[in-house]
Enzyme design. Structure first.
Site, PDB file in Angstrom:
ATOM      1  N   SER A 147       0.830  -1.210   0.000  1.00  0.00           N
ATOM      2  CA  SER A 147       0.000   0.000   0.000  1.00  0.00           C
ATOM      3  C   SER A 147       0.866   1.263   0.000  1.00  0.00           C
ATOM      4  O   SER A 147       2.002   1.259   0.454  1.00  0.00           O
ATOM      5  CB  SER A 147      -0.904   0.031   1.233  1.00  0.00           C
TER       6      SER A 147
HETATM    7  N1  SAH Z   1      -1.053  -3.996   3.915  1.00  0.00           N
HETATM    8  C1  SAH Z   1      -0.496  -4.665   2.758  1.00  0.00           C
HETATM    9  C2  SAH Z   1      -1.466  -4.573   1.619  1.00  0.00           C
HETATM   10  C3  SAH Z   1      -1.301  -5.663   0.661  1.00  0.00           C
HETATM   11  S1  SAH Z   1      -2.506  -5.671  -0.631  1.00  0.00           S
HETATM   12  C4  SAH Z   1       0.821  -4.029   2.381  1.00  0.00           C
HETATM   13  O1  SAH Z   1       0.968  -2.817   2.535  1.00  0.00           O
HETATM   14  O2  SAH Z   1       1.703  -4.716   1.875  1.00  0.00           O
HETATM   15  C5  SAH Z   1      -3.832  -6.560   0.112  1.00  0.00           C
HETATM   16  C6  SAH Z   1      -3.577  -7.989   0.477  1.00  0.00           C
HETATM   17  O3  SAH Z   1      -4.828  -8.558   0.865  1.00  0.00           O
HETATM   18  C7  SAH Z   1      -3.077  -8.866  -0.670  1.00  0.00           C
HETATM   19  O4  SAH Z   1      -1.850  -9.446  -0.303  1.00  0.00           O
HETATM   20  C8  SAH Z   1      -4.167  -9.924  -0.844  1.00  0.00           C
HETATM   21  O5  SAH Z   1      -3.659 -11.201  -1.182  1.00  0.00           O
HETATM   22  C9  SAH Z   1      -4.818  -9.930   0.524  1.00  0.00           C
HETATM   23  N2  SAH Z   1      -6.191 -10.441   0.556  1.00  0.00           N
HETATM   24  C10 SAH Z   1      -7.214 -10.221  -0.304  1.00  0.00           C
HETATM   25  N3  SAH Z   1      -8.322 -10.866   0.098  1.00  0.00           N
HETATM   26  C11 SAH Z   1      -8.003 -11.500   1.266  1.00  0.00           C
HETATM   27  C12 SAH Z   1      -8.731 -12.348   2.176  1.00  0.00           C
HETATM   28  N4  SAH Z   1     -10.009 -12.676   1.988  1.00  0.00           N
HETATM   29  N5  SAH Z   1      -8.077 -12.825   3.257  1.00  0.00           N
HETATM   30  C13 SAH Z   1      -6.770 -12.516   3.484  1.00  0.00           C
HETATM   31  N6  SAH Z   1      -6.040 -11.736   2.673  1.00  0.00           N
HETATM   32  C14 SAH Z   1      -6.649 -11.225   1.570  1.00  0.00           C
END
Ligand code: SAH
Length: 229
Positions: A80
């Protein structure tokens, strides 16, 4: 936790993270930038100023690590934007020792910010490769969140109730199952919507009802249901 300059702070694994004066200088500029965009929470700004974001990104992206932008990580996901991480963290208003559930570990950067704010963090990621990588990296930095490979829609009923819940992927609607895992007086911060998401805080009031407040719009990767090995 101290991140020493030009010093590999590897304690638990064979991972070596170098944090140079250049990285630190870029990070100070990034803090100034998100301050100018309206982040006022000193603890959040200090966490962004301290955590080596470049360690959460692939080598090819190190030069971009301190731009206020989202970037691709493994499994077609993104780390993010720092402003977004700071905005959600500020809305959460973490007090030290609070139990926090994060949905979407991704790179683990937001997880590190939550740990730095003193939270006891439980984080769920649906991509095994990301969950494993983030777990190792955070451990090597001395953070001790519990990273679960699983489906965030289900939450972690065994560890509930939580003081705070943060969703870092675009939820199609406010996930009621997660709301149920909040303590009375607890707060969820969630981006809700399909293509574009409205950032919402969902307070669980004393009667156990939702009190919803809308903020600005953001763009997240979607929250999806099934696990990916
Ligand atoms: N806070 C993280 C954001 C990553 S993007 C950072 O800054 O790196 C969002 C993440 O949510 C992705 O890795 C995706 O695989 C995960 N995601 C999406 N749906 C999900 C679910 N139902 N359960 C767990 N993770 C999920």
């Amino acid at each position: 936790m101290n991140f020493l300059s030009v010093y590999p702070f590897n304690f638990a694994t064979d991972m070596t993270i170098i944090d140079t004066f250049k990285h630190q200088g870029l990070r100070r500029k990034l803090v100034d930038e998100i301050k100018a965009k309206g982040i006022t929470d000193q603890a959040v700004l200090a966490a962004i100023g301290k955590i080596p974001r470049h360690a959460f990104m692939d080598n090819a992206f190190i030069e971009f690590a301190y731009a206020d932008k989202a970037f691709p990580i493994d499994a077609g996901q993104t780390i993010s934007q720092p402003y977004t991480v700071a905005f959600q963290s500020q809305l959460l208003g973490i007090n030290k020792g609070e139990k926090v559930l994060e949905i979407g570990t991704g790179s683990g950067y937001q997880t590190a910010v939550l740990c730095e704010l003193g939270a006891k963090v439980f984080s769920i990621e649906r991509h095994k490769v990301l969950a494993d990588k983030a777990r190792n990296l955070l451990q090597s930095m001395g953070y001790i969140p519990k990273i679960h490979f699983g489906d965030g829609f289900k939450g972690l009923p065994v560890f509930a109730p939580f003081d705070k819940i943060i969703i870092t992927c675009g939820a199609p609607e406010i996930p009621v199952t997660l709301f149920e895992q909040l303590k009375p007086g607890g707060l969820m911060v969630a981006p809700v919507g399909e293509k574009v998401q409205v950032m919402k805080t969902v307070l669980k009031n004393a009667k156990g009802e939702m009190e919803i407040t809308d903020f600005n719009t953001f763009r997240f990767v979607p929250m999806l249901g099934d696990k990916v090995r």
